[in-house]
Scaffold this motif. Structure first.
Motif, PDB file in Angstrom:
ATOM      1  N   ASP A 306     -24.717  37.437  50.087  1.00  0.00           N
ATOM      2  CA  ASP A 306     -25.915  37.300  49.264  1.00  0.00           C
ATOM      3  C   ASP A 306     -25.898  38.220  48.043  1.00  0.00           C
ATOM      4  N   ALA A 307     -24.747  38.821  47.761  1.00  0.00           N
ATOM      5  CA  ALA A 307     -24.660  39.709  46.601  1.00  0.00           C
ATOM      6  C   ALA A 307     -24.941  38.926  45.320  1.00  0.00           C
ATOM      7  N   PRO A 308     -25.638  39.534  44.368  1.00  0.00           N
ATOM      8  CA  PRO A 308     -25.938  38.838  43.111  1.00  0.00           C
ATOM      9  C   PRO A 308     -24.678  38.627  42.277  1.00  0.00           C
ATOM     10  N   GLY A 309     -24.822  37.835  41.237  1.00  0.00           N
ATOM     11  CA  GLY A 309     -23.701  37.587  40.347  1.00  0.00           C
ATOM     12  C   GLY A 309     -23.372  38.791  39.486  1.00  0.00           C
ATOM     13  N   ALA A 310     -22.306  38.635  38.720  1.00  0.00           N
ATOM     14  CA  ALA A 310     -21.779  39.749  37.927  1.00  0.00           C
ATOM     15  C   ALA A 310     -22.105  39.593  36.446  1.00  0.00           C
ATOM     16  N   SER A 311     -23.286  39.077  36.148  1.00  0.00           N
ATOM     17  CA  SER A 311     -23.653  38.926  34.739  1.00  0.00           C
ATOM     18  C   SER A 311     -23.845  40.296  34.092  1.00  0.00           C
ATOM     19  N   PRO A 312     -23.607  40.406  32.772  1.00  0.00           N
ATOM     20  CA  PRO A 312     -23.746  41.702  32.088  1.00  0.00           C
ATOM     21  C   PRO A 312     -25.152  42.259  32.222  1.00  0.00           C
ATOM     22  N   LEU A 313     -25.230  43.584  32.187  1.00  0.00           N
ATOM     23  CA  LEU A 313     -26.517  44.262  32.276  1.00  0.00           C
ATOM     24  C   LEU A 313     -26.884  44.862  30.939  1.00  0.00           C
ATOM     25  N   SER A 314     -28.152  44.762  30.609  1.00  0.00           N
ATOM     26  CA  SER A 314     -28.688  45.440  29.434  1.00  0.00           C
ATOM     27  C   SER A 314     -29.669  46.492  29.937  1.00  0.00           C
ATOM     28  N   VAL A 315     -29.135  47.662  30.266  1.00  0.00           N
ATOM     29  CA  VAL A 315     -29.948  48.698  30.885  1.00  0.00           C
ATOM     30  C   VAL A 315     -29.472  50.057  30.414  1.00  0.00           C
ATOM     31  N   SER A 316     -30.403  50.965  30.221  1.00  0.00           N
ATOM     32  CA  SER A 316     -30.099  52.353  29.888  1.00  0.00           C
ATOM     33  C   SER A 316     -31.128  53.200  30.620  1.00  0.00           C
ATOM     34  N   THR A 317     -30.681  53.972  31.600  1.00  0.00           N
ATOM     35  CA  THR A 317     -31.628  54.686  32.442  1.00  0.00           C
ATOM     36  C   THR A 317     -31.003  55.926  33.061  1.00  0.00           C
ATOM     37  N   LEU A 318     -31.832  56.921  33.319  1.00  0.00           N
ATOM     38  CA  LEU A 318     -31.412  58.111  34.050  1.00  0.00           C
ATOM     39  C   LEU A 318     -31.367  57.788  35.541  1.00  0.00           C
ATOM     40  N   VAL A 319     -30.434  58.436  36.229  1.00  0.00           N
ATOM     41  CA  VAL A 319     -30.243  58.190  37.658  1.00  0.00           C
ATOM     42  C   VAL A 319     -30.189  59.529  38.381  1.00  0.00           C
ATOM     43  N   SER A 320     -30.909  59.629  39.491  1.00  0.00           N
ATOM     44  CA  SER A 320     -30.849  60.831  40.313  1.00  0.00           C
ATOM     45  C   SER A 320     -29.465  60.969  40.930  1.00  0.00           C
ATOM     46  N   PRO A 321     -28.950  62.197  41.059  1.00  0.00           N
ATOM     47  CA  PRO A 321     -27.673  62.374  41.767  1.00  0.00           C
ATOM     48  C   PRO A 321     -27.765  62.032  43.245  1.00  0.00           C
ATOM     49  N   PHE A 322     -28.996  61.797  43.756  1.00  0.00           N
ATOM     50  CA  PHE A 322     -29.182  61.412  45.154  1.00  0.00           C
ATOM     51  C   PHE A 322     -29.659  59.974  45.286  1.00  0.00           C
ATOM     52  N   ASP A 323     -29.508  59.192  44.229  1.00  0.00           N
ATOM     53  CA  ASP A 323     -29.811  57.772  44.269  1.00  0.00           C
ATOM     54  C   ASP A 323     -28.732  57.061  45.086  1.00  0.00           C
ATOM     55  N   PRO A 324     -29.097  56.030  45.859  1.00  0.00           N
ATOM     56  CA  PRO A 324     -28.068  55.303  46.614  1.00  0.00           C
ATOM     57  C   PRO A 324     -26.953  54.723  45.752  1.00  0.00           C
ATOM     58  N   ILE A 325     -27.200  54.536  44.474  1.00  0.00           N
ATOM     59  CA  ILE A 325     -26.133  54.060  43.587  1.00  0.00           C
ATOM     60  C   ILE A 325     -24.976  55.042  43.552  1.00  0.00           C
ATOM     61  N   VAL A 326     -25.298  56.330  43.628  1.00  0.00           N
ATOM     62  CA  VAL A 326     -24.280  57.355  43.367  1.00  0.00           C
ATOM     63  C   VAL A 326     -24.129  58.373  44.488  1.00  0.00           C
ATOM     64  N   PHE A 327     -24.944  58.311  45.570  1.00  0.00           N
ATOM     65  CA  PHE A 327     -24.919  59.441  46.503  1.00  0.00           C
ATOM     66  C   PHE A 327     -23.653  59.510  47.349  1.00  0.00           C
ATOM     67  N   HIS A 328     -22.885  58.434  47.464  1.00  0.00           N
ATOM     68  CA  HIS A 328     -21.580  58.535  48.118  1.00  0.00           C
ATOM     69  C   HIS A 328     -20.552  58.805  47.030  1.00  0.00           C
ATOM     70  N   ARG A 329     -20.170  60.064  46.899  1.00  0.00           N
ATOM     71  CA  ARG A 329     -19.359  60.480  45.751  1.00  0.00           C
ATOM     72  C   ARG A 329     -18.001  59.764  45.662  1.00  0.00           C
ATOM     73  N   PRO A 330     -17.313  59.470  46.781  1.00  0.00           N
ATOM     74  CA  PRO A 330     -16.073  58.690  46.645  1.00  0.00           C
ATOM     75  C   PRO A 330     -16.318  57.311  46.027  1.00  0.00           C
ATOM     76  N   ARG A 331     -17.424  56.664  46.389  1.00  0.00           N
ATOM     77  CA  ARG A 331     -17.758  55.363  45.788  1.00  0.00           C
ATOM     78  C   ARG A 331     -18.018  55.524  44.290  1.00  0.00           C
ATOM     79  N   LEU A 332     -18.750  56.580  43.924  1.00  0.00           N
ATOM     80  CA  LEU A 332     -19.024  56.828  42.512  1.00  0.00           C
ATOM     81  C   LEU A 332     -17.718  56.997  41.731  1.00  0.00           C
ATOM     82  N   ALA A 333     -16.751  57.687  42.332  1.00  0.00           N
ATOM     83  CA  ALA A 333     -15.467  57.892  41.660  1.00  0.00           C
ATOM     84  C   ALA A 333     -14.668  56.595  41.586  1.00  0.00           C
ATOM     85  N   HIS A 334     -14.574  55.864  42.685  1.00  0.00           N
ATOM     86  CA  HIS A 334     -13.736  54.665  42.719  1.00  0.00           C
ATOM     87  C   HIS A 334     -14.323  53.528  41.896  1.00  0.00           C
TER      88      HIS A 334
END
Length: 450
Positions: A306-334
Motif C-alpha cells: 500500500d506504499a504511495p507512488g514516487a511522484s516528486p515532492l514540492s516540500v520544504s520543512t524542518l524535521v525533528s531529529p527524533f521524527d520517524p523519518i530520520v530517527f533510525h540513523r542507519p536508514r537516514l544514512a542509506h
C-alpha cells in the motif's frame, strides 16, 4: 522477477508514506484544525517520540508541524488525558513516545514482560516495605494525577540514593517500575516535564500478578531514558507472534520501503523477533522485495503493497531529529545520504553542527541543517548555524539548486518563527556557524527590507 527502483523513487515513497507532501498551513490554527492535523500525523506515524529539550520546540511537537504546518501543541496535551477525546497514550516503544490507542494495546505484552524483568531496586524496596506498591496505588487514588516525586513526598519517602546520577527515592523507582509494568498510566506532564500518573483500571489485578507471578528482579534500574524496557525475554517473540506481526505490519506501512533493521527499530523490537513476521508478510503479499539502485551499490529493501507512488515532492520543512523519518540513523544514512549525530551529547568544543540542529527537508533530500534557539524573552528565533549537508553519493545534477534551496529555507524559518510566536529572526555568522549562514542572513535581511 525482482522489481528495481531508483534511489530517488525510494526516498519519495518513504517520505510520502510518512505523510509528507500535502500542503502545509501557515495561518494561525484553530483547535479543531490542530486536532485533525495531529490525527492525520498519527495515521502515518503511529507515534511521536518524546523529548524534554525545548531549545526550539519539543521533539513531539515537531512531526505534526513538519507534515501539516502551524498547529497548536496544546491539543496534544488534551489528547493524552483520559476521556472520550483521548487520542494518545504515553508508552515505551521507540524510546518514550505518545502512541495511538491501538499500538498502546499491542505493546501490553512488553509491559507484562517488564513486570518480570530484573529490577533490583524494586525488589529491595518491596522487601523493605511490603505494602509499598499498593500504597502507591492508594496514594494516587487519594491525591489524583501526580509525579513520582509528589507521590514520594506524600508517602514521606525522602531518602535518595548515593551518587551523582539519577538519585531517586525508593518510591520514585517503584513508581517508574509500575508505569513500565503497566500498572500506572501517564496522563500528562507537569511544568517541569515530569510524568503525571494515575492507576490503570486493572491495577489491583496487575499487582496481584506481580505478587503471585514471581517477578524475580536481580539487576539494577538505569535512568528514565536508558532503562531498556524494549528488550524482551528470549522467547517473547514466540509467545506473542500476533502482536509482533501487527507491529511489524504497521511499521512497514509507516515506512513504505525499508530494510528489516528499520522495521525492527520502529517499535524497538529485535531483528530476530521481526524475521518470522516479515516472512509471513512476504508470503501473504503484504511486503515485496525490491532492489534499489544506489551509487554505493544496490540494496534489497522491503516495499509495502500500500506504499504511495514516487511522484516528486514540492516540500520544504524542518524535521525533528527524533521524527520517524530520520530517527533510525542507519536508514537516514542509506536512504537520504545524511550522517547525523546530535550535538546535545557532544562537548561544545567538539560539535560540528551546533547543539540541536534540525534537518531541513527540501523536495526529497536533506540539503541542510539549522541550529535553532528560541529566545522567547526577546521574541527572537536565533539561527546559530546553517550547515550544508555533504550528500556524498548524490550526483550534482540531482541536488537542489542552492539559490532556490536557500530561498525555501529562509521562508520556512519565517514560518517556524511565527508558529512559535517569535517576531524576529537573527542569523549568526562567522567561525563555526556553517557555510550557509551568511547567504541565509542576506536573504532574510533582503526580505525585511522589501
Amino acid at each position: 522477477m525482482t522489481r528495481t527502483l531508483t534511489w530517488t523513487a525510494a526516498r519519495r515513497i518513504a517520505l510520502r508514506s510518512q505523510g509528507i507532501g500535502p500542503a502545509r498551513r501557515h495561518e494561525e490554527p484553530t483547535a479543531a484544525a490542530s486536532r485533525r492535523a495531529l490525527r492525520r500525523t498519527l495515521e502515518h506515524t503511529h507515534l511521536l517520540q518524546i523529548d524534554s529539550v525545548s531549545v526550539f520546540a519539543r521533539a513531539h511537537h515537531l512531526p505534526v508541524y513538519t507534515r501539516s504546518g502551524a498547529w497548536d501543541p496544546a491539543v496534544l496535551d488534551r489528547a493524552s488525558r483520559p476521556g472520550r477525546g483521548r487520542l494518545v497514550h504515553e508508552a515505551l516503544a521507540h524510546e518514550a513516545v505518545y502512541t495511538t490507542e491501538e499500538v498502546h494495546a499491542l505493546l501490553d505484552f512488553r509491559r507484562r514482560a517488564v513486570a518480570q524483568r530484573d529490577w533490583g531496586n524494586v525488589r529491595e524496596a518491596a522487601e523493605a516495605s511490603p505494602r509499598l506498591l499498593p500504597r502507591i496505588i492508594a496514594a494516587l487514588e487519594e491525591i489524583g494525577p501526580s509525579s513520582a516525586a509528589a507521590i514520594s513526598r506524600h508517602l514521606g519517602d525522602t531518602e535518595r540514593g548515593e551518587g551523582w546520577g539519577w538519585r531517586r527515592t525508593s518510591s520514585q523507582w517503584v513508581v517508574e517500575y509500575l508505569f513500565r509494568a503497566g500498572c500506572l498510566d501517564c496522563v500528562g506532564r507537569s511544568a517541569q516535564f515530569e510524568r503525571l500518573y494515575v492507576a490503570v483500571d486493572d491495577a489491583a489485578e496487575r499487582l496481584a500478578e506481580l505478587a503471585t507471578g514471581g517477578a524475580e528482579p536481580t539487576g539494577t534500574v538505569r535512568s528514565d531514558v536508558a532503562a531498556d524496557a524494549s528488550t524482551d525475554p528470549g522467547d517473547l517473540g514466540a509467545r506473542h507472534e500476533s502482536e509482533v506481526r501487527e507491529l511489524v505490519a504497521r511499521a512497514a506501512r509507516a515506512l513504505g520501503i525499508a530494510e528489516i533493521s528499520s522495521l525492527a527499530d520502529y517499535f524497538r523490537l529485535r531483528t530476530a523477533q521481526v524475521r518470522p513476521a516479515v516472512e509471513e508478510l512476504l508470503t501473504g503479499g503484504v511486503l515485496e522485495e525490491v532492489v534499489v539502485r544506489h551509487p554505493a551499490g544496490d540494496r534489497t529493501l522491503l516495499l509495502h503493497r500500500d506504499a504511495p507512488g514516487a511522484s516528486p515532492l514540492s516540500v520544504s520543512t524542518l524535521v525533528s531529529p527524533f521524527d520517524p523519518i530520520v530517527f533510525h540513523r542507519p536508514r537516514l544514512a542509506h536512504l537520504f545520504d545524511v550522517d547525523y549525530r546530535i550535538g546535545i551529547y557532544t562537548p561544545a568544543a567538539k560539535r560540528t553542527t551546533g547543539y540541536y540542529a534540525l534537518p531541513f527537508l527540501h523536495q526529497d533530500l536533506f540539503p541542510a541543517r539549522v541550529d535553532l534557539r528560541a529566545a522567547r524573552d526577546r521574541g527572537v528565533l536565533e539561527v546559530r548555524g546553517a550547515f550544508r549537508e555533504p550528500l556524498p553519493h548524490v550526483p550534482a545534477p540531482r541536488r537542489p539548486d542552492e539559490e532556490g534551496m536557500l530561498d525555501a529555507l529562509a521562508a520556512e524559518l519565517r514560518h517556524a518563527a511565527r508558529w512559535q510566536g517569535l517576531d524576529t529572526l537573527e542569523v549568526a555568522v562567522g567561525p563555526g556557524t556553517g557555510s550557509l549562514s551568511a547567504p541565509l542572513r542576506e536573504r532574510l535581511a533582503d526580505a525585511r527590507a522589501s
